[in-house]
Motif scaffolding. Structure first.
Motif, PDB file in Angstrom:
ATOM      1  N   LYS A  25       0.792  -1.180   0.065  1.00 15.66           N
ATOM      2  CA  LYS A  25      -0.043   0.030  -0.070  1.00 15.66           C
ATOM      3  C   LYS A  25       0.886   1.330  -0.118  1.00 15.66           C
ATOM      4  CE  LYS A  25      -4.072  -1.975   0.177  1.00 15.66           C
ATOM      5  NZ  LYS A  25      -5.286  -1.757  -0.963  1.00 15.66           N
ATOM      6  N   TRP A  26       0.319   2.362  -0.164  1.00 14.13           N
ATOM      7  CA  TRP A  26       1.204   3.631  -0.187  1.00 14.13           C
ATOM      8  C   TRP A  26       1.461   3.843   1.199  1.00 14.13           C
ATOM      9  CZ3 TRP A  26       2.601   5.034  -4.435  1.00 14.13           C
ATOM     10  CH2 TRP A  26       1.679   4.840  -5.884  1.00 14.13           C
ATOM     11  N   GLY A  27       2.672   4.542   1.505  1.00  9.43           N
ATOM     12  CA  GLY A  27       3.119   4.629   2.716  1.00  9.43           C
ATOM     13  C   GLY A  27       2.449   5.755   3.337  1.00  9.43           C
ATOM     14  N   SER A  28       1.891   6.908   2.504  1.00  7.86           N
ATOM     15  CA  SER A  28       1.017   7.831   3.015  1.00  7.86           C
ATOM     16  C   SER A  28       0.243   8.278   1.734  1.00  7.86           C
ATOM     17  CB  SER A  28       2.068   8.809   3.530  1.00  7.86           C
ATOM     18  OG  SER A  28       2.780   9.514   2.455  1.00  7.86           O
ATOM     19  N   LYS A  29      -0.733   9.240   2.138  1.00  9.18           N
ATOM     20  CA  LYS A  29      -1.465   9.702   1.124  1.00  9.18           C
ATOM     21  C   LYS A  29      -0.775  10.744   0.295  1.00  9.18           C
ATOM     22  CE  LYS A  29      -6.002  12.287   0.718  1.00  9.18           C
ATOM     23  NZ  LYS A  29      -6.928  11.264   0.574  1.00  9.18           N
ATOM     24  N   LYS A  30       0.456  11.246   0.808  1.00  7.27           N
ATOM     25  CA  LYS A  30       1.115  12.074   0.036  1.00  7.27           C
ATOM     26  C   LYS A  30       1.958  11.424  -1.115  1.00  7.27           C
ATOM     27  CE  LYS A  30       2.712  15.340   3.725  1.00  7.27           C
ATOM     28  NZ  LYS A  30       3.570  15.558   4.598  1.00  7.27           N
ATOM     29  N   GLU A  31       1.897  10.226  -0.672  1.00  5.10           N
ATOM     30  CA  GLU A  31       2.748   9.494  -2.110  1.00  5.10           C
ATOM     31  C   GLU A  31       1.877   9.113  -3.077  1.00  5.10           C
ATOM     32  OE1 GLU A  31       4.493   5.784  -0.378  1.00  5.10           O
ATOM     33  OE2 GLU A  31       5.951   6.996   0.883  1.00  5.10           O
ATOM     34  N   TRP A 216      11.432  -0.649  -9.106  1.00  3.52           N
ATOM     35  CA  TRP A 216      11.771  -1.914  -8.707  1.00  3.52           C
ATOM     36  C   TRP A 216      11.310  -2.509  -7.377  1.00  3.52           C
ATOM     37  CZ3 TRP A 216      16.941  -3.740  -6.261  1.00  3.52           C
ATOM     38  CH2 TRP A 216      17.156  -2.854  -5.002  1.00  3.52           C
ATOM     39  N   LYS A 217      10.989  -1.790  -6.457  1.00  2.28           N
ATOM     40  CA  LYS A 217      10.524  -2.240  -5.185  1.00  2.28           C
ATOM     41  C   LYS A 217       8.967  -1.706  -5.056  1.00  2.28           C
ATOM     42  CE  LYS A 217      13.926  -4.282  -3.152  1.00  2.28           C
ATOM     43  NZ  LYS A 217      13.886  -5.478  -2.935  1.00  2.28           N
ATOM     44  N   GLY A 218       8.293  -1.652  -6.039  1.00  6.64           N
ATOM     45  CA  GLY A 218       6.675  -1.543  -6.306  1.00  6.64           C
ATOM     46  C   GLY A 218       6.478  -0.272  -5.622  1.00  6.64           C
ATOM     47  N   VAL A 219       5.461  -0.245  -4.901  1.00 10.01           N
ATOM     48  CA  VAL A 219       4.878   1.141  -4.496  1.00 10.01           C
ATOM     49  C   VAL A 219       5.964   1.690  -3.414  1.00 10.01           C
ATOM     50  CG1 VAL A 219       2.546   1.205  -5.155  1.00 10.01           C
ATOM     51  CG2 VAL A 219       3.268   0.092  -2.916  1.00 10.01           C
ATOM     52  N   ARG A 220       6.528   0.881  -2.856  1.00 18.08           N
ATOM     53  CA  ARG A 220       7.691   1.207  -1.830  1.00 18.08           C
ATOM     54  C   ARG A 220       8.573   2.221  -2.354  1.00 18.08           C
ATOM     55  NH1 ARG A 220       9.758  -4.095   0.720  1.00 18.08           N
ATOM     56  NH2 ARG A 220       9.302  -4.692  -1.528  1.00 18.08           N
ATOM     57  N   SER A 221       9.108   1.956  -3.553  1.00 16.38           N
ATOM     58  CA  SER A 221      10.003   2.630  -4.147  1.00 16.38           C
ATOM     59  C   SER A 221       9.603   3.770  -5.014  1.00 16.38           C
ATOM     60  CB  SER A 221      10.960   1.863  -5.127  1.00 16.38           C
ATOM     61  OG  SER A 221      10.322   1.181  -5.941  1.00 16.38           O
ATOM     62  N   THR A 222       8.281   3.276  -5.731  1.00 17.85           N
ATOM     63  CA  THR A 222       7.690   4.288  -6.566  1.00 17.85           C
ATOM     64  C   THR A 222       6.999   5.653  -5.785  1.00 17.85           C
ATOM     65  OG1 THR A 222       6.894   2.777  -7.795  1.00 17.85           O
ATOM     66  CG2 THR A 222       5.816   4.765  -8.169  1.00 17.85           C
ATOM     67  N   GLY A 223       6.593   5.314  -4.417  1.00 16.91           N
ATOM     68  CA  GLY A 223       6.048   6.425  -3.873  1.00 16.91           C
ATOM     69  C   GLY A 223       7.145   7.346  -3.257  1.00 16.91           C
ATOM     70  N   LYS A 224       8.159   6.663  -2.913  1.00 17.36           N
ATOM     71  CA  LYS A 224       9.553   7.677  -2.631  1.00 17.36           C
ATOM     72  C   LYS A 224      10.063   8.454  -3.481  1.00 17.36           C
ATOM     73  CE  LYS A 224       9.073   5.987   1.664  1.00 17.36           C
ATOM     74  NZ  LYS A 224       7.883   5.207   1.549  1.00 17.36           N
ATOM     75  N   ALA A 225      10.040   7.884  -4.731  1.00 16.41           N
ATOM     76  CA  ALA A 225      11.002   8.477  -5.819  1.00 16.41           C
ATOM     77  C   ALA A 225       9.968   9.789  -6.306  1.00 16.41           C
ATOM     78  CB  ALA A 225      10.768   7.498  -7.154  1.00 16.41           C
ATOM     79  N   THR A 226       8.543   9.696  -6.060  1.00 17.17           N
ATOM     80  CA  THR A 226       7.823  10.781  -6.541  1.00 17.17           C
ATOM     81  C   THR A 226       8.033  12.010  -5.487  1.00 17.17           C
ATOM     82  OG1 THR A 226       5.878   9.952  -5.044  1.00 17.17           O
ATOM     83  CG2 THR A 226       5.972   9.422  -7.289  1.00 17.17           C
ATOM     84  N   TYR A 227       8.575  11.912  -4.449  1.00 22.95           N
ATOM     85  CA  TYR A 227       8.986  13.238  -3.639  1.00 22.95           C
ATOM     86  C   TYR A 227       9.769  13.875  -4.512  1.00 22.95           C
ATOM     87  CZ  TYR A 227       6.679  11.282   0.705  1.00 22.95           C
ATOM     88  OH  TYR A 227       5.576  11.118   1.564  1.00 22.95           O
ATOM     89  N   ILE A 228      10.713  13.549  -5.297  1.00 23.85           N
ATOM     90  CA  ILE A 228      11.749  14.271  -6.209  1.00 23.85           C
ATOM     91  C   ILE A 228      11.111  14.443  -7.293  1.00 23.85           C
ATOM     92  CG2 ILE A 228      14.023  14.234  -7.180  1.00 23.85           C
ATOM     93  CD1 ILE A 228      15.173  12.689  -4.862  1.00 23.85           C
ATOM     94  N   THR A 229      10.665  13.401  -8.080  1.00 21.22           N
ATOM     95  CA  THR A 229      10.328  13.547  -9.563  1.00 21.22           C
ATOM     96  C   THR A 229       9.187  14.428  -9.536  1.00 21.22           C
ATOM     97  OG1 THR A 229       9.121  11.520  -9.358  1.00 21.22           O
ATOM     98  CG2 THR A 229      11.617  11.337 -10.067  1.00 21.22           C
ATOM     99  N   ALA A 230       8.276  14.480  -8.678  1.00 23.80           N
ATOM    100  CA  ALA A 230       6.856  15.086  -8.906  1.00 23.80           C
ATOM    101  C   ALA A 230       6.928  16.464  -8.502  1.00 23.80           C
ATOM    102  CB  ALA A 230       5.769  14.163  -8.137  1.00 23.80           C
ATOM    103  N   THR A 231       7.974  16.740  -7.418  1.00 22.87           N
ATOM    104  CA  THR A 231       7.842  18.098  -6.948  1.00 22.87           C
ATOM    105  C   THR A 231       8.855  19.003  -7.543  1.00 22.87           C
ATOM    106  OG1 THR A 231       9.479  17.367  -5.138  1.00 22.87           O
ATOM    107  CG2 THR A 231       7.315  17.399  -4.656  1.00 22.87           C
TER     108      THR A 231
END
Length: 591
Positions: A25-31, A216-231
């Protein structure tokens, strides 16, 4: 009884909990918010919307744009996010749960994403090449002293041009020569494939490596990557906006961007451009939104989130117009040409017009790096969102085979490698021709319009708009607006059908740069790519009907029936506790 006790003490059943933990699941709603924002806010907001607004009546263009947004964009956006959240399944399995007969919609959407992953990532390779070139002492496209330049090369900054600035008489600009002779090294036609360009192939490999490690780690890595790539793209866009608005001639460009011309609304093409822009920029009908929504908690207010995300997407498009046209206004004034001579859409804006514009600014290398870094991050977001959609769909179909150990990472690596190998065709000397074939036939308006019609009809009439509204109410506590329900049933399929008919009637053979005519076999390849995805829908329908027993009508009814365990499965897969009502304690266990 065990499940009821689990609900009473706010604990999910043990076996279900284990399944959910594996899926994640997403780590948080922000992700979730950042991931969806990254998926829908991309190059179309920067290189397409501002030009369409300028070309189609300025401020008057917002009338058809908002109409299509309300009747098609937002309803389909809500539909896909809510469908993923309710079923806790990706782009394929969600349709198997709500309407097995049309499971092929999921296969078609994933095939379109697969083609898009192969083709659009080449834009990242181009952007990386420009980004790395920006570190040189002098921007290579700002001079004619390079090995790729011809004798007819001119530096436009040294001329007061009154004709089309990209092609002065008997001359070619240094920016255009860098694009065509250094980056693309474009051949005379698609039949002349030529060699693979090693520098672009390495940039393409770099893009795929970045996307792989984001997913590569699913939503665990995708969610964290977006803190940089989306902002970070928003930061760059604000910087470019502030810089552009402080340039001389900026207001001249803004006037051309927004000055309303209501007479343009009489042209049907303006309305078609507004509709296709909504589908182009909102990533609807591709399964990405369903996948991202499937990692939400069951009671997340996806309805409110959808409105905020749609507002963010359209707002970004609007603001990017100021960042782009303020610079174009400065460029127009500096070179003494009319704004229509420098206003362009698509790759021409990103790789010709804007690189030319930064050469007119102080510290051009800095502004070039900022601009192309923004382009790279905008592209990366959409790319790994599509990659995550494919992987989620596969793991939902074969959970026991793919989720064990490092199998997911291996399958992801295999998909990336296959896409990279096919993508090498797009970094050959004929790569630009091939990319246009993919863009025109695979990820085009008609394909997405057909997908939108199917989705809205299935939810609105077969599964039932009222039933789906009840499903949303079960998740968030209240039903969506009645307008949304009626759009699923009437407005969206009717408007999309009318738009599709208009596009078919206005169809004309594809040309490259309005001059090069493709050979006949290139058109056949394009139609094959388009039909290879859409044909999965009727093929799946035939397969499902053939597998059922009884009369034809009985087969249709049985294969259209939602999964019996859909509500229970959805709540359990979402890993939440359903509170036990007091009245339930007085009744015998039903399950």
């Amino acid at each position: 009884m065990a499940d009821s006790l689990c609900r009473l003490c706010h604990l999910p059943p043990k076996t279900t909990s284990q399944t959910v933990e594996e899926r994640g699941k997403w780590g948080s709603k922000k992700e979730f918010i950042l991931s969806v924002a990254g998926a829908i806010i991309g190059l179309g907001n920067v290189w397409r919307f501002p030009y369409l607004c300028y070309k189609n009546g300025g401020g008057a263009f917002f009338i058809p744009y908002i109409l299509f947004l309300v009747t098609c964009g937002i309803p389909l956006f809500v539909l896909e996010i809510a469908l993923g959240q309710y079923t806790s399944q990706g782009g394929i399995m969600c349709w198997r749960k709500v309407c097995p007969l049309f499971e092929g919609i999921g296969y078609a959407s994933q095939m379109i994403i697969f083609y898009g992953n192969i083709s659009y990532i080449v834009i990242l390779a181009w952007a990386f090449l420009y980004f790395f070139s920006s570190f040189s002492g002098q921007l290579p496209w700002a001079t004619c002293n390079n090995t790729w330049n011809t004798d007819s090369c001119v530096v436009l900054n040294n001329y007061n041009i009154t004709a089309n600035w990209t092609f002065p008489v008997n001359s070619s600009s240094s920016v255009m020569e860098f694009w065509q002779r250094r980056v693309l090294r474009i051949s005379d036609g698609i039949e002349a494939i030529g060699n693979i360009q090693w520098d672009l192939s390495l940039c393409l490999l770099l893009a795929w490596v970045i996307c792989y490690f984001c997913v590569w780690k699913g939503v665990r890595s995708t969610g964290k990557a977006t803190y940089i790539t989306a902002t970070f793209p928003f930061v760059m866009l604000i910087v470019l906006f502030i810089r552009g608005m402080t340039l001389p001639g900026a207001l001249h460009g803004i006037k051309y961007y927004l000055y309303p011309n209501p007479a343009r609304l009489a042209d049907p093409q303006v309305w078609m451009d507004a509709g296709t822009q909504i589908f182009y920029s909102y990533a609807i009908c591709l399964g990405c939104l369903t996948t991202l929504g499937s990692y939400n908690k069951y009671n997340n207010n996806c309805y409110k989130d959808s409105f905020y995300l749609c507002l963010l997407n359209s707002g970004t498009s609007f603001i990017s117009g100021f960042a782009i046209f303020s610079v174009l206004g400065y460029m127009s004034q500096k070179q003494g040409v009319d704004i229509h001579s420098v206003a362009e859409s698509g790759p021409g804006l990103v790789f010709i017009v804007y690189p030319q514009a930064v050469t007119l600014l102080p510290w051009p290398q800095v502004w070039s790096m900022c601009f192309f870094l923004m382009i790279i991050l905008l592209g990366v977001d959409g790319q790994f969102a599509g990659l995550e959609s494919i992987m989620t769909s596969l793991t939902d179909i074969y959970p026991s085979q793919i989720r064990k150990g490092y199998r997911r990472e291996f399958f992801l690596l295999l998909i990336c490698a296959i896409c990279y190998v096919f993508g090498l065709l797009l970094v050959t000397e004929a790569g630009a021709y091939i990319l246009q074939i993919f863009d025109h036939y695979v990820c085009s308006g008609p394909t997405l319009l057909l997908m939108a019609i199917f989705q809205s009809v299935i939810i609105g009439w077969i599964y039932g708009a009222e039933r789906f509204s009840d499903n949303i109410a079960d998740m968030i506590g209240y039903k969506p607006l009645s307008l949304i329900k009626y759009c699923w049933m009437y407005s969206t399929p009717l408007i999309c059908s009318g738009t599709l008919v208009f596009l078919i009637l206005r169809h004309s053979p594809l040309r490259f740069n309005n001059s090069y005519v493709y050979p006949w076999w290139a058109y056949w390849i394009g139609w094959f790519l388009a039909m290879s995805s859409l044909m999965l829908i009727p093929v799946t329908v035939v397969y499902k009907l053939a597998k059922e027993k009884g009369t034809f009508w009985q087969r249709v009814k049985s294969s259209s029936r939602p999964a019996d365990d859909l509500p229970v499965m959805a709540k359990e897969m979402a890993n939440i506790c359903v509170p036990l009502r007091v009245s339930d304690l007085d009744r015998p266990e039903q399950q």
